[in-house]
Design a protein around this motif. Structure first.
Motif, PDB file in Angstrom:
ATOM      1  N   PHE A 190       0.843  -1.197   0.000  1.00 21.28           N
ATOM      2  CA  PHE A 190       0.000   0.000   0.000  1.00 21.28           C
ATOM      3  C   PHE A 190       0.883   1.253   0.000  1.00 21.28           C
ATOM      4  O   PHE A 190       0.621   2.209  -0.735  1.00 21.28           O
ATOM      5  CB  PHE A 190      -0.931  -0.002   1.215  1.00 21.28           C
ATOM      6  N   THR A 191       1.909   1.232   0.832  1.00 18.93           N
ATOM      7  CA  THR A 191       2.852   2.352   0.883  1.00 18.93           C
ATOM      8  C   THR A 191       3.547   2.520  -0.454  1.00 18.93           C
ATOM      9  O   THR A 191       3.702   3.641  -0.960  1.00 18.93           O
ATOM     10  CB  THR A 191       3.880   2.120   1.996  1.00 18.93           C
TER      11      THR A 191
ATOM     12  N   ASN B 290     -13.840  -2.451   4.810  1.00 20.95           N
ATOM     13  CA  ASN B 290     -13.512  -3.065   6.106  1.00 20.95           C
ATOM     14  C   ASN B 290     -12.021  -3.023   6.401  1.00 20.95           C
ATOM     15  O   ASN B 290     -11.462  -3.952   6.997  1.00 20.95           O
ATOM     16  CB  ASN B 290     -14.009  -4.511   6.131  1.00 20.95           C
ATOM     17  N   SER B 291     -11.361  -1.965   5.961  1.00 21.86           N
ATOM     18  CA  SER B 291      -9.922  -1.819   6.163  1.00 21.86           C
ATOM     19  C   SER B 291      -9.633  -0.490   6.856  1.00 21.86           C
ATOM     20  O   SER B 291     -10.308   0.509   6.602  1.00 21.86           O
ATOM     21  CB  SER B 291      -9.189  -1.893   4.825  1.00 21.86           C
ATOM     22  N   TYR B 292      -8.617  -0.500   7.713  1.00 26.92           N
ATOM     23  CA  TYR B 292      -8.353   0.656   8.574  1.00 26.92           C
ATOM     24  C   TYR B 292      -6.857   0.799   8.831  1.00 26.92           C
ATOM     25  O   TYR B 292      -6.087  -0.148   8.665  1.00 26.92           O
ATOM     26  CB  TYR B 292      -9.051   0.486   9.940  1.00 26.92           C
ATOM     27  N   TYR B 293      -6.507   1.999   9.271  1.00 22.54           N
ATOM     28  CA  TYR B 293      -5.186   2.208   9.867  1.00 22.54           C
ATOM     29  C   TYR B 293      -5.277   1.729  11.309  1.00 22.54           C
ATOM     30  O   TYR B 293      -6.262   1.980  11.995  1.00 22.54           O
ATOM     31  CB  TYR B 293      -4.808   3.691   9.829  1.00 22.54           C
ATOM     32  N   GLY B 294      -4.293   1.029  11.791  1.00 24.22           N
ATOM     33  CA  GLY B 294      -4.340   0.404  13.105  1.00 24.22           C
ATOM     34  C   GLY B 294      -4.477   1.389  14.252  1.00 24.22           C
ATOM     35  O   GLY B 294      -3.824   2.430  14.277  1.00 24.22           O
TER      36      GLY B 294
ATOM     37  N   GLU C   4      -4.912   9.230   6.395  1.00 29.11           N
ATOM     38  CA  GLU C   4      -5.857   9.905   5.499  1.00 29.11           C
ATOM     39  C   GLU C   4      -5.569   9.557   4.036  1.00 29.11           C
ATOM     40  O   GLU C   4      -6.483   9.302   3.259  1.00 29.11           O
ATOM     41  CB  GLU C   4      -5.764  11.424   5.685  1.00 29.11           C
ATOM     42  N   TYR C   5      -4.291   9.549   3.687  1.00 30.82           N
ATOM     43  CA  TYR C   5      -3.931   9.269   2.301  1.00 30.82           C
ATOM     44  C   TYR C   5      -4.371   7.862   1.898  1.00 30.82           C
ATOM     45  O   TYR C   5      -4.976   7.670   0.834  1.00 30.82           O
ATOM     46  CB  TYR C   5      -2.420   9.426   2.078  1.00 30.82           C
ATOM     47  N   VAL C   6      -4.072   6.895   2.732  1.00 30.73           N
ATOM     48  CA  VAL C   6      -4.419   5.511   2.419  1.00 30.73           C
ATOM     49  C   VAL C   6      -5.930   5.347   2.307  1.00 30.73           C
ATOM     50  O   VAL C   6      -6.433   4.689   1.385  1.00 30.73           O
ATOM     51  CB  VAL C   6      -3.834   4.553   3.484  1.00 30.73           C
ATOM     52  N   GLN C   7      -6.664   5.947   3.226  1.00 31.00           N
ATOM     53  CA  GLN C   7      -8.122   5.823   3.221  1.00 31.00           C
ATOM     54  C   GLN C   7      -8.723   6.435   1.955  1.00 31.00           C
ATOM     55  O   GLN C   7      -9.574   5.824   1.297  1.00 31.00           O
ATOM     56  CB  GLN C   7      -8.705   6.501   4.462  1.00 31.00           C
ATOM     57  N   GLN C   8      -8.264   7.622   1.603  1.00 34.55           N
ATOM     58  CA  GLN C   8      -8.873   8.359   0.494  1.00 34.55           C
ATOM     59  C   GLN C   8      -8.393   7.897  -0.884  1.00 34.55           C
ATOM     60  O   GLN C   8      -9.160   7.887  -1.845  1.00 34.55           O
ATOM     61  CB  GLN C   8      -8.596   9.863   0.652  1.00 34.55           C
ATOM     62  N   ASN C   9      -7.130   7.510  -0.991  1.00 33.75           N
ATOM     63  CA  ASN C   9      -6.541   7.234  -2.297  1.00 33.75           C
ATOM     64  C   ASN C   9      -6.323   5.755  -2.600  1.00 33.75           C
ATOM     65  O   ASN C   9      -6.029   5.408  -3.746  1.00 33.75           O
ATOM     66  CB  ASN C   9      -5.206   7.969  -2.429  1.00 33.75           C
TER      67      ASN C   9
ATOM     68  N   ILE D 263      10.305   5.863   6.359  1.00 34.31           N
ATOM     69  CA  ILE D 263      10.720   7.061   5.615  1.00 34.31           C
ATOM     70  C   ILE D 263       9.765   7.314   4.448  1.00 34.31           C
ATOM     71  O   ILE D 263       9.351   8.453   4.197  1.00 34.31           O
ATOM     72  CB  ILE D 263      12.173   6.919   5.110  1.00 34.31           C
ATOM     73  N   LEU D 264       9.380   6.260   3.740  1.00 32.39           N
ATOM     74  CA  LEU D 264       8.440   6.416   2.626  1.00 32.39           C
ATOM     75  C   LEU D 264       7.098   6.979   3.099  1.00 32.39           C
ATOM     76  O   LEU D 264       6.502   7.838   2.442  1.00 32.39           O
ATOM     77  CB  LEU D 264       8.227   5.078   1.922  1.00 32.39           C
ATOM     78  N   GLY D 265       6.625   6.496   4.248  1.00 36.03           N
ATOM     79  CA  GLY D 265       5.383   7.018   4.807  1.00 36.03           C
ATOM     80  C   GLY D 265       5.470   8.509   5.112  1.00 36.03           C
ATOM     81  O   GLY D 265       4.524   9.271   4.847  1.00 36.03           O
ATOM     82  N   TYR D 266       6.622   8.907   5.650  1.00 40.06           N
ATOM     83  CA  TYR D 266       6.825  10.319   5.974  1.00 40.06           C
ATOM     84  C   TYR D 266       6.853  11.167   4.697  1.00 40.06           C
ATOM     85  O   TYR D 266       6.296  12.272   4.658  1.00 40.06           O
ATOM     86  CB  TYR D 266       8.117  10.488   6.763  1.00 40.06           C
ATOM     87  N   ILE D 267       7.478  10.638   3.630  1.00 41.00           N
ATOM     88  CA  ILE D 267       7.524  11.354   2.350  1.00 41.00           C
ATOM     89  C   ILE D 267       6.106  11.510   1.783  1.00 41.00           C
ATOM     90  O   ILE D 267       5.754  12.564   1.244  1.00 41.00           O
ATOM     91  CB  ILE D 267       8.437  10.614   1.356  1.00 41.00           C
ATOM     92  N   ILE D 268       5.291  10.478   1.917  1.00 47.57           N
ATOM     93  CA  ILE D 268       3.887  10.552   1.460  1.00 47.57           C
ATOM     94  C   ILE D 268       3.168  11.692   2.175  1.00 47.57           C
ATOM     95  O   ILE D 268       2.442  12.488   1.553  1.00 47.57           O
ATOM     96  CB  ILE D 268       3.165   9.212   1.712  1.00 47.57           C
ATOM     97  N   GLU D 269       3.350  11.796   3.479  1.00 47.40           N
ATOM     98  CA  GLU D 269       2.699  12.860   4.250  1.00 47.40           C
ATOM     99  C   GLU D 269       3.183  14.244   3.807  1.00 47.40           C
ATOM    100  O   GLU D 269       2.387  15.175   3.665  1.00 47.40           O
ATOM    101  CB  GLU D 269       2.962  12.659   5.740  1.00 47.40           C
TER     102      GLU D 269
END
Length: 551
Positions: free
Chosen positions: A91-92, A213-217, A199-204, A184-190
């Motif tokens: 996903f990342t 039925n999927s969520y950030y932990g 928010e990014y994962v949920q929306q995009n 680091i990749l997650g931080y770059i996405i933000e």
């Protein structure tokens, strides 16, 4: 003429009916076979698993076995939500590729372009984070990490846990699985999107894929149908260790169901999330400068199931082990989620995928005579000069690769053998005269040829039986690092070892104090004081010696 048309129509209809009946019987047989695989690994009344098998867009199997909550006696259902651990990485990776597709970054950018405060002198690219060739030390490999598992941390705090450490190798030259890279990749996405990773994962990603039925932990949020996670201490199940979900972050924080993960796979491979050219990059293994394949793209492993390309990734996080695999040529998707970090589903997904494509990996052992078995005995050598010893002893044939563990292999067809508790096989080949001349090793990650050599067989490792009273003296907890314990247990004439958050392994006695770990290339030596009381051990693995004091 009309009579002929009616007759033809009847034949055609009958043909459809017969085909449908045959297909139904095949799917019934497959469902029964899938049940057998799951029932062998998971039991009713214990933590269990959910599984899904999808072929050409049709769900042909969906099952749950075991308990979602052992304390409240709640059985698992197929729509229950699990932590998926490192499956999060794809996903990342896709989020990064979306940003690249939009022109917001280049995979060849130096990561200091986005995080200037990083102290690395070497150029480390975004792509090297994606394919685990950055050389950065993974924070989860630090000896003090287990002590931090309950601590909430921000992404940059996690990154700085290893940012001052010397790189393990020059970026791009070697491969080593790395969780820090994905933080680091997650931080770059933000930073580039202006949104939190959640928010990014949920929306995009979740929303366009239809993953409802999927969520950030999160431990504080109420998430319906969430399964509890378990671990095994000695032979008893217990609630898994707590981990702050801020720590796995973009490397392993997501929650999902097996069906939602299929929806994700469908959206990904229909190019709904990224274009084909980007998905091709993500599913192409990186080749190291020495010409060896890493078998890893971007957040995805590229392996084999009975010779078919398999795009796969597993996940491991306290309380949960997960695996998902996709065979693009056959359009077969399999996912298995377990809510105990004591039972890996990796072999299960491979067996189910192999069954779904009509190439089963369930083998029935057949006898092999001593004369036939000894014909295979030899030292075999691959192209890189690595040795594999095939030996016959005590009525069993075995295979030992390099300095690794010796595994029993069982015959299932002419010149074909399978490894116990594995999906790997060995097929021997013969010359024109009928003499064995080589072997082909096939596993989920490789297919390699080993030629029979004239080298003499090395001396065999002989396992001995150690008195139960001696074994009892080794029982206890040994501290390898703060919060990282090796627990040694004793059952009858067998000794077992289990590291924190890992599965239990049997120890085989080479001497009274030296034991080999069955299934892993490691040895353990117990040390006694002057009074003969065990006070420590040394773990030998990967060329390292790791002493551990007994608590």
């Amino acid at each position: 003429m009309r009579q002929f048309l009616i007759f033809s129509l009847l034949l055609f209809t009958a043909g459809i009916s017969a085909t449908a009946q045959t297909s139904a019987k095949t799917d019934q047989f497959l469902a029964s076979s899938f049940d057998s695989i799951l029932n062998k690994e998971f039991k009713a009344g214990e933590p269990g698993a959910t599984a899904i098998v999808v072929r050409k867009g049709q769900v042909i199997y969906k099952k749950a076995i075991g308990m979602a909550d052992v304390e409240l006696n709640v059985p698992l259902q197929t729509d229950m939500i699990f932590r998926i651990g490192s499956i999060t990485k794809q996903f990342t990776a896709v989020a990064i590729l979306q940003l690249a597709e939009q022109g917001k970054l280049s995979l060849q950018d130096d990561i200091k372009k986005y995080i200037p405060e990083l102290p690395f002198k070497e150029t480390i690219t975004v792509e090297q984070l994606l394919n685990h060739t950055s050389g950065i030390v993974s924070y989860t490999n630090k000896s003090d990490f287990p002590a931090k598992m309950r601590t909430d941390m921000k992404p940059m705090e996690i990154i700085h846990l290893t940012s001052k450490d010397t790189l393990e190798f020059k970026p791009g030259t070697k491969w080593n699985y790395n969780n820090t890279g994905y933080i680091i990749l997650g931080y770059i996405i933000e930073k580039l999107s202006g949104k939190t990773y959640e928010e990014y994962v949920q929306q995009n990603l979740f929303a366009p894929a239809g993953m409802s039925n999927s969520y950030y932990g999160s431990e504080s949020k109420i998430i319906k149908n969430r399964s509890k996670g378990y671990e095994k201490e000695k032979d008893a199940f217990q609630n898994s260790d707590y981990i702050s979900m801020t720590l796995p972050y973009a490397a392993g924080s997501l929650l999902s169901t097996v069906e939602d993960l299929w929806k994700w796979n469908k959206a990904l491979h229909s190019y709904k999330l990224i274009k084909k050219e980007w998905l091709d990059k993500a599913t192409t293994p990186y080749i190291l400068p020495n010409g060896k394949s890493t078998r890893y793209g971007y957040g995805l492993s590229i392996n084999l199931v009975q010779g078919s390309k398999a795009i796969e990734h597993g996940g491991g996080i306290p309380g949960f082990l997960t695996d998902a695999i996709y065979l693009p040529a056959e359009d077969v998707f399999v996912a298995v989620f377990s809510n105990c970090d004591c039972k890996s589903p990796d072999n299960i997904t491979y067996k189910m995928a192999a069954l779904a494509i009509g190439k089963p990996l369930n083998f029935n052992a057949i006898p092999v005579s001593e004369t036939d078995a000894k014909a295979y005995e030899a030292v075999y050598v691959n192209e890189e000069g690595e040795e594999r010893v095939i030996r016959y002893a005590n009525g069993k044939l075995s295979s030992k690769r390099g300095g690794g563990t010796q595994f029993v292999i069982e015959k299932f067809a002419k010149d074909k053998f399978f490894f116990e508790n594995s999906v790997s096989i060995i097929e021997f080949t013969r010359d024109k005269s009928g003499a064995v001349e080589s072997l082909i090793f096939k596993s989920n990650t490789e297919e390699s040829t080993w030629k029979k050599s004239s080298k003499p067989l090395p001396s065999a490792v002989t396992f001995i039986t150690v008195d139960a009273s001696v074994l009892a003296g080794y029982v206890g907890n040994y501290t390898l690092a703060p919060g990282f314990i090796l627990t040694v247990t004793h059952e009858g004439s067998q000794l077992f070892a289990q590291a924190t958050g890992q599965q239990r392994f049997e120890l085989q006695a080479i001497s009274k104090t030296m034991f080999q770990t069955k299934g892993v290339d490691a040895k353990i030596e117990f040390k006694q004081n002057a009074e003969g009381k065990t006070e420590s051990l040394v773990l030998y693995q990967g060329g390292r010696e790791m002493p551990a004091k007994k608590e």
